[in-house]
Design a protein around this motif. Structure first.
Motif, PDB file in Angstrom:
ATOM      1  N   SER A 173      39.909  36.174  29.533  1.00 59.37           N
ATOM      2  CA  SER A 173      41.073  36.112  30.412  1.00 59.37           C
ATOM      3  C   SER A 173      42.272  36.893  29.895  1.00 59.37           C
ATOM      4  O   SER A 173      43.280  36.985  30.582  1.00 59.37           O
ATOM      5  N   ARG A 175      44.153  39.685  29.746  1.00 58.88           N
ATOM      6  CA  ARG A 175      44.324  40.983  30.376  1.00 58.88           C
ATOM      7  C   ARG A 175      45.806  41.328  30.404  1.00 58.88           C
ATOM      8  O   ARG A 175      46.653  40.444  30.522  1.00 58.88           O
ATOM      9  N   LYS A 177      49.449  42.068  31.445  1.00 58.83           N
ATOM     10  CA  LYS A 177      50.226  41.641  32.607  1.00 58.83           C
ATOM     11  C   LYS A 177      51.195  42.746  33.004  1.00 58.83           C
ATOM     12  O   LYS A 177      52.025  43.188  32.208  1.00 58.83           O
ATOM     13  N   GLN A 178      51.081  43.174  34.248  1.00 62.39           N
ATOM     14  CA  GLN A 178      51.980  44.206  34.736  1.00 62.39           C
ATOM     15  C   GLN A 178      53.417  43.702  34.797  1.00 62.39           C
ATOM     16  O   GLN A 178      54.370  44.461  34.597  1.00 62.39           O
ATOM     17  N   SER A 179      53.590  42.404  35.040  1.00 57.76           N
ATOM     18  CA  SER A 179      54.935  41.837  35.134  1.00 57.76           C
ATOM     19  C   SER A 179      55.682  41.912  33.808  1.00 57.76           C
ATOM     20  O   SER A 179      56.916  41.902  33.778  1.00 57.76           O
ATOM     21  N   GLN A 182      52.946  45.364  29.975  1.00 63.34           N
ATOM     22  CA  GLN A 182      52.072  45.436  28.813  1.00 63.34           C
ATOM     23  C   GLN A 182      51.120  46.626  28.890  1.00 63.34           C
ATOM     24  O   GLN A 182      50.384  46.783  29.864  1.00 63.34           O
ATOM     25  N   ASP A 254      54.800  36.344  25.664  1.00 62.94           N
ATOM     26  CA  ASP A 254      53.517  35.998  26.270  1.00 62.94           C
ATOM     27  C   ASP A 254      52.874  34.876  25.454  1.00 62.94           C
ATOM     28  O   ASP A 254      52.504  35.083  24.288  1.00 62.94           O
ATOM     29  N   ARG A 256      49.973  33.641  25.502  1.00 61.91           N
ATOM     30  CA  ARG A 256      48.613  33.958  25.066  1.00 61.91           C
ATOM     31  C   ARG A 256      48.634  34.692  23.730  1.00 61.91           C
ATOM     32  O   ARG A 256      47.831  34.401  22.836  1.00 61.91           O
TER      33      ARG A 256
END
Length: 517
Positions: A173, A175, A177-179, A182, A254, A256
Motif C-alpha cells: 500500500s 504508494r 501521494k500526489q497530495s 512525493q 506522512d 506511513r
C-alpha cells in the motif's frame, strides 16, 4: 566474437536501429556527426550465459588490443546488462572529465570506476575510501557510528560515501501521494552524489563560517543534521550509516514513512510534523547549535521551505541546506542579473547565502517520474554577523516591500514601479514621493566601505548607480537593492558591536500562517 556467440536479437538489441558489432571495436574517437552509441537490454534467462560469455570475451579483446579499461567501462557502464546508451570516450577524455561523460545536454557519472590518489582508475570496491566506508557500515549496530569515542564534527565522512544498492520501495500500500508532492529517489548513484554534496556544504560552513578554526561561542561542537521529508528512506539509510542516529533527525508528515523509519531505525528521531510549521530556531536551540539541512523537497512548497530557512538564518539557526528542487527554481536562485530567471529568489538567496547548483537530476531517478528536470542546490548561509554587515542597518522587512513592488511590475522601470510605495513612505505627499524616487544614491555605509577594501565580492557590487531610477529590476544586483531600500526608507545608524540592535526578524520571508509566532 559477438557474432560467433549467436546471441539473439533480444540479447543485444539496439532499438529499431541495431549497431553492427564491428563498430564496437572502433579505435578512433567518433566525430560529432557519426557518434555511434550502444544499448544493451537485459537478456532473457535462456540467453544469459551466452551473453555473459560474449561480453567477457569482448572485454578481454579490449585488453588484448591495448584499449584502456576505463573506456571499456564507459562503454558498458560497469554493468553491461543495464539499458543505457553511451558514447565511447578515450582514456584522457575520461580523466579530463573526472569520471563523467556528456550525453547530449546531460552529464552522466561513470558507474563503478573511481580514481585513487595516484590518478589510477580502480573499481569502487578497491578504493580505500569505499573500503573504509563499507567497514564502518559493517561495524555499526542500530545506526550507531563505529567510533564511539567522538561524534562527527563535520560532513567530511559523507564525502567518502560510496554508492549503495538501489533504493527499493516497500511493496503493497505504500504508494507516493500526489497530495504531498512525493517523488521518491530510486537511484543509488544519485543518492551517493547527494550525500557527498551535503558533506561538502556542511563541512565548508562549519570550518569557514564559524569563526575560522573555532566554534561559535556556546555552541555544542559537532554537526546537527536534519532531513526534511525522508519518505521511504532513500537518503536516510546512508545518512544513518555515515553519521549515526545521535546527530540525525527527520521531519516527516506522512505517517506511513514515520512508522517505516521508526521500525527500520529504532534509535532514529522522527518528528511527525509539517516542515512548513517547523520552528527551526527552537529546534536549533534544542540541539545546541546551527542545523545542517538535507532533503528531497516537494516541488509545490519548495520556495516556502527555502524562505523559512532564510528566516531561520537571521538567528544562525540554519548553517547550510543541500536540497533537491525543480531545475527552473534552481536556475532562479543562482541567476545573474540581466536574465529572465533573475527575480526575488535570486536577490534573497544571493544575499543570504553562497548558492550553487551541484548537478542536474533527470526525471528517471524518481518514482513516479516528474515531467520536469530537477537539480541539487547547495545553500551555505553566511550567518547573522555577515548578514548584518551586508544589510548595514536596512530592515529585511523593508527590503521585501521593495522587491515585491519592483518585481511584480518587472517590465516597468524602477521609478515607475516604486511610485506607490514612495507615496506610502511619504505619507501621501506626492511631491515628496516624486523627489524621493528621483534622488541621487546615498553614500555607502562605513561597514560596506571596509568590506570593499577587503575585496568582499558582495560589497564591491553594492553601490547604487546614478541612473538607478531608469533601470529595470533585473538590472540591479542584490547589494544594490539593499542600497535602494536604504534610499527609500531612509538611512539608519548601524553598529555591528551593539548587542541591543534591532533583530532582523523572525518572520520576514515566510508566510505568517507558517511556523509559530
Amino acid at each position: 566474437i559477438i557474432a560467433s556467440s549467436r546471441i539473439s536479437r533480444s540479447a543485444l538489441h539496439c532499438g529499431t536501429d541495431p549497431m553492427p558489432p564491428s563498430t564496437i571495436f572502433r579505435m578512433r574517437r567518433p566525430r560529432p556527426s557519426d557518434v555511434n552509441t550502444m544499448a544493451v537490454d537485459r537478456p532473457p534467462p535462456n540467453v544469459l550465459s551466452s551473453a555473459t560469455a560474449a561480453l567477457f570475451a569482448t572485454v578481454a579483446l579490449f585488453v588484448a588490443v591495448g584499449l584502456d579499461l576505463p573506456q571499456a567501462a564507459n562503454a558498458f557502464n560497469h554493468d553491461p546488462l543495464l539499458l543505457r546508451r553511451v558514447p565511447l570516450l578515450s582514456h584522457s577524455e575520461a580523466i579530463r572529465q573526472k569520471g563523467e561523460y556528456r550525453q547530449g545536454r546531460q552529464l552522466v557519472q561513470l558507474s563503478g570506476w573511481v580514481q585513487d590518489d595516484k590518478g589510477e582508475w580502480v573499481w569502487e570496491e578497491d578504493d580505500p575510501y569505499a573500503a573504509a566506508a563499507a567497514s564502518a557500515a559493517a561495524s555499526q549496530v542500530d545506526g550507531t557510528p563505529s567510533d564511539d569515542s567522538a561524534a562527527p564534527i563535520d560532513g567530511s565522512e559523507a564525502m567518502k560515501y560510496s554508492a549503495s544498492a538501489t533504493p527499493t520501495l516497500p511493496s503493497g500500500s505504500f504508494r507516493p501521494k500526489q497530495s504531498l508532492g512525493q517523488n521518491f529517489l530510486r537511484d543509488g548513484n544519485t543518492v551517493m552524489k547527494i550525500v557527498r554534496s551535503f558533506g561538502r556544504d556542511a563541512s565548508e560552513t562549519i570550518k569557514v563560517r564559524s569563526d575560522g578554526e573555532t566554534m561559535i561561542e556556546g555552541e555544542v561542537p559537532g554537526i546537527r543534521l536534519v532531513e526534511l521529508g525522508p519518505g521511504p528512506g532513500a537518503l536516510t539509510d546512508p545518512l544513518v550509516e555515515t553519521f549515526g542516529t545521535d546527530v540525525l533527525q527527520c521531519i516527516e508528515i506522512d505517517p506511513r514513512s514515520v512508522d517505516m523509519l521508526t521500525e527500520r531505525h529504532p534509535n532514529l528521531r522522527v518528528r511527525y510534523e509539517d516542515v512548513l510549521q517547523t520552528d527551526y530556531p527552537a529546534l536549533a536551540e534544542e540541539e545546541g547549535g546551527p542545523l545542517s539541512i538535507i532533503g528531497n523537497l516537494p516541488y509545490y512548497i519548495t520556495s516556502q521551505i527555502l524562505f523559512a530557512l532564510a528566516d531561520a538564518s537571521h538567528t544562525g539557526a540554519v548553517r547550510s541546506a543541500t536540497v533537491t528542487m525543480q531545475y527552473e527554481v534552481a536556475e532562479r536562485i543562482v541567476s545573474p542579473t540581466r536574465c529572465k530567471a533573475y527575480g526575488i529568489l535570486s536577490v534573497v538567496f544571493q544575499l543570504y547565502a553562497d548558492c550553487s547548483i551541484h548537478f542536474k537530476i533527470p526525471p528517471t531517478v524518481f518514482y513516479p517520474q516528474p515531467k520536469v528536470n530537477s537539480a541539487l542546490v547547495g545553500l551555505r548561509f553566511v550567518g547573522p554577523a555577515a548578514l548584518r554587515q551586508r544589510f548595514a542597518g536596512v530592515r529585511p522587512a523593508d527590503l521585501r516591500r521593495v522587491l515585491t513592488s519592483t518585481f511584480q511590475q518587472r517590465r516597468k522601470t524602477v521609478r515607475n514601479s516604486l511610485k506607490k510605495l514612495a507615496i506610502e513612505v511619504c505619507k501621501g505627499n506626492k511631491e515628496a514621493a516624486k523627489d524621493l524616487i528621483g534622488a541621487e544614491p546615498l553614500p555607502l555605509p562605513k561597514q560596506v566601505l571596509d568590506a570593499r577594501e577587503l575585496g568582499d565580492c558582495f560589497a564591491l557590487s553594492q553601490e547604487l548607480p546614478m541612473d538607478w531610477a531608469s533601470k529595470r529590476p533585473e538590472e540591479l544586483t542584490p547589494g544594490q537593492f539593499v542600497e535602494l531600500t536604504r534610499l527609500i526608507f531612509g538611512p539608519k545608524e548601524f553598529d555591528d558591536g551593539d548587542e541591543n540592535q534591532e533583530p532582523l526578524g523572525k518572520k520576514v520571508w515566510r508566510k505568517l500562517k507558517h511556523g509559530s509566532d
